[in-house]
Design a protein around this motif. Structure first.
Motif, PDB file in Angstrom:
ATOM      1  N   MET A 117       3.918   1.325  -1.205  1.00  0.00           N
ATOM      2  CA  MET A 117       4.577   1.356  -2.512  1.00  0.00           C
ATOM      3  C   MET A 117       3.683   2.006  -3.561  1.00  0.00           C
ATOM      4  O   MET A 117       4.109   2.882  -4.299  1.00  0.00           O
ATOM      5  N   ILE A 118       2.425   1.555  -3.613  1.00  0.00           N
ATOM      6  CA  ILE A 118       1.618   2.070  -4.707  1.00  0.00           C
ATOM      7  C   ILE A 118       0.996   3.414  -4.401  1.00  0.00           C
ATOM      8  O   ILE A 118       0.271   3.965  -5.221  1.00  0.00           O
ATOM      9  N   SER A 119       1.308   3.982  -3.208  1.00  0.00           N
ATOM     10  CA  SER A 119       0.972   5.395  -3.065  1.00  0.00           C
ATOM     11  C   SER A 119       2.098   6.247  -3.655  1.00  0.00           C
ATOM     12  O   SER A 119       1.990   7.458  -3.764  1.00  0.00           O
ATOM     13  N   SER A 120       3.221   5.591  -4.045  1.00  0.00           N
ATOM     14  CA  SER A 120       4.320   6.309  -4.701  1.00  0.00           C
ATOM     15  C   SER A 120       4.476   5.940  -6.165  1.00  0.00           C
ATOM     16  O   SER A 120       4.907   6.746  -6.969  1.00  0.00           O
ATOM     17  N   VAL A 121       4.177   4.694  -6.501  1.00  0.00           N
ATOM     18  CA  VAL A 121       4.353   4.253  -7.891  1.00  0.00           C
ATOM     19  C   VAL A 121       3.090   3.549  -8.362  1.00  0.00           C
ATOM     20  O   VAL A 121       2.286   3.110  -7.554  1.00  0.00           O
ATOM     21  N   LYS A 122       2.956   3.435  -9.692  1.00  0.00           N
ATOM     22  CA  LYS A 122       1.801   2.715 -10.219  1.00  0.00           C
ATOM     23  C   LYS A 122       2.022   1.216 -10.034  1.00  0.00           C
ATOM     24  O   LYS A 122       3.150   0.747 -10.132  1.00  0.00           O
ATOM     25  N   LEU A 152      -4.405  -5.371  -3.505  1.00  0.00           N
ATOM     26  CA  LEU A 152      -5.125  -4.659  -2.446  1.00  0.00           C
ATOM     27  C   LEU A 152      -6.285  -5.473  -1.903  1.00  0.00           C
ATOM     28  O   LEU A 152      -7.052  -5.022  -1.068  1.00  0.00           O
ATOM     29  N   TYR A 161     -12.322  -3.994 -14.296  1.00  0.00           N
ATOM     30  CA  TYR A 161     -12.454  -2.902 -13.324  1.00  0.00           C
ATOM     31  C   TYR A 161     -11.821  -1.649 -13.901  1.00  0.00           C
ATOM     32  O   TYR A 161     -10.825  -1.705 -14.594  1.00  0.00           O
ATOM     33  N   LYS A 162     -12.429  -0.517 -13.524  1.00  0.00           N
ATOM     34  CA  LYS A 162     -11.800   0.748 -13.924  1.00  0.00           C
ATOM     35  C   LYS A 162     -10.555   0.965 -13.076  1.00  0.00           C
ATOM     36  O   LYS A 162     -10.451   0.431 -11.980  1.00  0.00           O
ATOM     37  N   ASP A 163      -9.644   1.793 -13.587  1.00  0.00           N
ATOM     38  CA  ASP A 163      -8.427   2.077 -12.830  1.00  0.00           C
ATOM     39  C   ASP A 163      -8.755   2.739 -11.511  1.00  0.00           C
ATOM     40  O   ASP A 163      -9.637   3.540 -11.416  1.00  0.00           O
ATOM     41  N   GLU A 214       0.830  -1.204   0.000  1.00  0.00           N
ATOM     42  CA  GLU A 214       0.000   0.000   0.000  1.00  0.00           C
ATOM     43  C   GLU A 214       0.872   1.266   0.000  1.00  0.00           C
ATOM     44  O   GLU A 214       0.549   2.258  -0.638  1.00  0.00           O
ATOM     45  N   GLN A 230       4.131  -0.371 -12.594  1.00  0.00           N
ATOM     46  CA  GLN A 230       5.564  -0.069 -12.466  1.00  0.00           C
ATOM     47  C   GLN A 230       6.208  -0.998 -11.450  1.00  0.00           C
ATOM     48  O   GLN A 230       7.307  -1.508 -11.655  1.00  0.00           O
ATOM     49  N   LEU A 231       5.482  -1.210 -10.349  1.00  0.00           N
ATOM     50  CA  LEU A 231       5.991  -2.095  -9.313  1.00  0.00           C
ATOM     51  C   LEU A 231       6.175  -3.501  -9.870  1.00  0.00           C
ATOM     52  O   LEU A 231       7.199  -4.152  -9.653  1.00  0.00           O
TER      53      LEU A 231
END
Lengths: 448, 298
Positions: free
Chosen positions: A225-230, A429, A446-448, A223, A233-234
């Motif tokens: 990580m993906i508040s900083s990168v997509k 998530l 699902y939508k992004d 969580e 990308q991860l």
């Protein structure tokens, strides 16, 4: 893009630094070396265990027993009565006693002899004795017939089928590329090796990507990580990083394994059995064709050079990366969808593992007929082609097939990365929800 | 006062269930802002939309007046409720890595980390592996990771769970200090006493909808029920013409003004009855009361 490299860098560094990585990287070649040592040791030890065979010939078939001797088996004719021999053959230094019974007629095609021995004989020893006896029977048959030995020997014929030199190549002044049997042999081994490497890379390093994803999900760091990168990308960073780890390990092995094998050979002073560790009849048949005389080796070198390395190496590398990328993406998706439930992830891995296993099973038939329909299908089907196409490269597949296969590979890389990315972003998530294929299918939309 | 963050008509649906249902509110710049709601109200969904972890189906999220973008997100620091770090990594390299992902250079990151480790008096932790730290210690590391790239908005999801009182105070004072330096803070919790203590503004969400928002004082004013605490020399135990008796208070009695009357009417009635007033003050509802009442109403 720089974030992907950052992620890949971390993934690479933390893995390469781990004790388990260092141990596995060093111990695997050492383990192979040790296996070889053991194999060579037993091969040598086996040759030291000579057997002395006493033959009681009651029909005068055998003239000179000493001409039957091999490196491990020695033969001796004895004249004592059968009954006393059966009791005391061991006292005459005999390990095995073979009794040829009284034979009425030499016109039969099959005879039955008996042997006596303290220990059970191996199939190989029995085969050897049978062959030696059969040879003696044949010689005796020829001697009592009207055919001379020379005439008989002249019946033996050996055919070597090589393909002709192409007129266009000669016309163009090129050195003609032959694809003789030696070439095919090298191609088959090379193809098998490349196919096997792909198979290993997919499971070992693809699995590593999966565990890494699961670890991040269980750790809950994902969580942050993906508040900083997509998410994508991860995922890509992870695949690249683990890929780098794989390349490092393979590169070290490519240097260490031959070095250790060479060392073993040097210190043991013997030939390493070509088929050590491989048991299949095909390999045995193949290795029988090896001609290790000086001219034979020159022939191998010539054929080895004649292979189109400018095609083989880049295309192999391309498929190597493509195959790894496709499967690593799928493994990442599975890892994201399951979290800490190993059983669940194993269930989801089945549909991904199937194509790899099918491809591996197709490898042998494809190598037997490298330009047949199965080979062509295997080269085009995206999940199978990374194993099949590289295996065919040594057999000069038509260029259009190579090109089309590469095109399909590239499109599949993008397609599977997209699919995996969409599963991944939802999966990482998602906690505490039982996932199945249908559920994952929904995530794609699902939508992004 | 401008807003650091504006949420406008945000909707997020998960397979037919509306986790966020047309939510709109503003986070004033420089505020400590409480994002409140019971479990499953949609707080985490909202935060994930703000941090761009997921995207809204519709609606707008503006950070400093602009659509929140990938570069703008660097200006946000997020401490999730479910915390985690790479267990095998050392504290120092982990913090460097996380701040690099936020766009800091290695040198900047190094400087900031040193500053924070010294601040929390944990200088020698740089080479410690995360798995060697206790949960509370890990939380400190996580807090540093949230703030060291100096974001203008910090989102803290239940930041004090698992902390001992000493460390809770340490963290609290850091939050105040950051806020004084101009950092806006969103504080998500369901511990109302903490909200009352820390927050200037709040929004209350339930079933994905905003049911209440404003400054803590305004909200309390909005929900006051005309209750007063009266401390007299002869304790009040019955109602009067302008007020009803409610209960004995901590110090005096709680009364409720009857409609149509003012505090002055009550005061003069008590005084005229010959009682001496020692203290008289309004009793405002606690956020806890408001929270429970509002949530139960929905």
């Amino acid at each position: 893009m720089s974030k992907i490299w950052l992620i890949a860098g971390r993934e690479y560094i933390t893995r390469v630094r781990k004790k388990t990585f260092i141990l596995a990287t060093i111990l695997t070649p050492v383990g192979i070396g040790l296996l070889m040592l053991v194999a060579v040791y037993f091969a040598k030890k086996g040759s030291e265990e000579n057997k002395h065979i006493l033959i009681k010939d009651q029909s005068g078939i055998i003239n000179d027993a000493s001409e039957l001797n091999t490196s491990t088996l020695t033969y001796q004719l004895v004249n004592d009565p059968v009954d006393s021999l059966k009791v005391n053959y061991a006292d005459q230094n005999g390990d095995i006693l073979v009794i040829l019974p009284m034979i009425d007629s030499l016109s039969e095609n099959a005879y039955q002899l008996s042997y006596y021995s303290e220990e059970k004989l191996s199939l190989g020893t029995i085969d050897n004795i049978e062959d030696a006896m059969a040879e003696q029977f044949k010689d005796k048959k020829i001697a009592t017939s009207d055919i001379s030995m020379d005439t008989y020997k002249s019946f033996d014929t050996d055919i070597d089928l090589e393909n002709g030199e192409m007129l266009d190549q000669i016309a163009a002044g090129e050195e003609p590329k032959s694809t003789g049997k030696t070439g095919l042999l090298i191609g088959t081994m090379l193809g098998g090796l490349m196919g096997f490497m792909m198979y290993m890379v997919i499971f070992v390093y693809g699995g590593m990507v999966m565990r890494s994803v699961m670890e991040e999900k269980i750790n809950r760091i994902v969580e942050i990580m993906i508040s900083s990168v997509k998410p994508v990308q991860l995922m890509l960073g992870k695949i690249l990083g683990v890929g780098g780890v794989g390349l490092t390990q393979l590169a070290i092995w490519l240097i260490l394994v031959p070095a250790i094998l060479f060392g073993v050979q040097y210190f043991m002073g013997g030939d390493i059995p070509m088929d050590a560790g491989m048991g299949s009849a095909d390999v045995e048949a193949m290795t029988k064709d090896f001609d290790l005389s000086e001219s034979g080796i020159a022939e191998y070198i010539k054929e080895f050079k004649a292979l189109n390395w400018f095609l083989i190496i880049p295309v192999f590398v391309l498929f190597f990366f493509g195959g790894y990328f496709i499967y690593a993406s799928l493994f990442a998706a599975v890892g994201s969808a399951t979290g800490d439930d190993m059983g669940e992830s194993q269930q989801l891995m089945i549909p991904i593992s199937m194509p790899v296993i099918i491809a591996f099973m197709m490898l042998q038939p494809v190598l037997n007929n490298p330009n047949g329909n199965m080979a062509i299908f295997g080269s085009m089907f995206p999940l199978i082609s990374p194993i099949i196409m590289p295996a065919r490269l040594a057999f000069d597949p038509p260029m259009w097939q190579v090109a089309l296969s590469i095109l399909i590979l590239i499109i599949s890389c993008i397609f599977f990365a997209w699919i995996a990315g969409r599963i991944y972003r939802v999966g990482i998530l998602m906690y505490g929800k039982k996932v199945n294929i249908k559920e994952i299918g929904k995530w794609l939309f699902y939508k992004d | 006062m401008s807003s650091v963050l504006s949420i406008k008509n945000v909707v997020k649906e998960y397979s037919g269930y509306k986790a966020v249902n047309n939510a709109s509110f503003e986070v004033p710049r420089g505020s400590i802002f409480g994002l409140l709601g019971p479990n499953g109200a949609g707080k985490t969904s909202l935060i994930r939309i703000i941090t761009r972890i997921t995207a809204a189906d519709s609606g707008q999220v503006l950070l400093n007046g602009k659509d929140i973008s990938e570069t703008a997100i660097r200006d946000v620091g997020y401490l999730p409720e479910e915390r985690g770090l790479y267990k095998k990594m050392m504290v120092g390299e982990q913090l460097v890595y996380l701040s690099q992902l936020k766009g800091l250079s290695k040198e900047e990151a190094g400087r900031e980390i040193k500053y924070w480790l010294e601040k929390f008096e944990i200088r020698d932790w740089w080479t410690k592996k995360i798995e060697e730290l206790s949960k509370g210690m890990q939380q400190k590391v996580q807090f540093i990771a949230t703030v060291l790239h100096k974001p203008s908005l910090i989102i803290l999801d239940e930041p004090f769970t698992g902390l001992d009182p000493v460390n809770t105070n340490l963290m609290k004072s850091e939050i105040y200090r950051l806020n004084e330096e101009g950092t806006s803070i969103i504080f998500s919790t369901h511990r109302m006493e903490q909200v009352e203590e820390i927050c200037k503004d709040i929004v209350l969400v339930e079933k994905g909808q905003v049911i209440l928002s404003g400054s803590v004082t305004d909200v309390k004013q909005q929900f006051k029920e005309g209750l007063f605490n009266v401390y007299t020399d002869r304790p009040i135990t019955t109602g009067g013409l302008s007020y009803d008796y409610r209960q004995a208070g901590d110090n005096g009695s709680i009364i409720k003004i009857k409609s149509g009357n003012t505090a002055n009417d009550v005061l003069s009635e008590i005084i005229q009855s010959g009682n001496t007033v020692k203290a008289f003050n309004e009793v405002l509802p606690t956020l806890n009361d408001i929270f429970i009442k509002q949530v139960n109403r929905i």
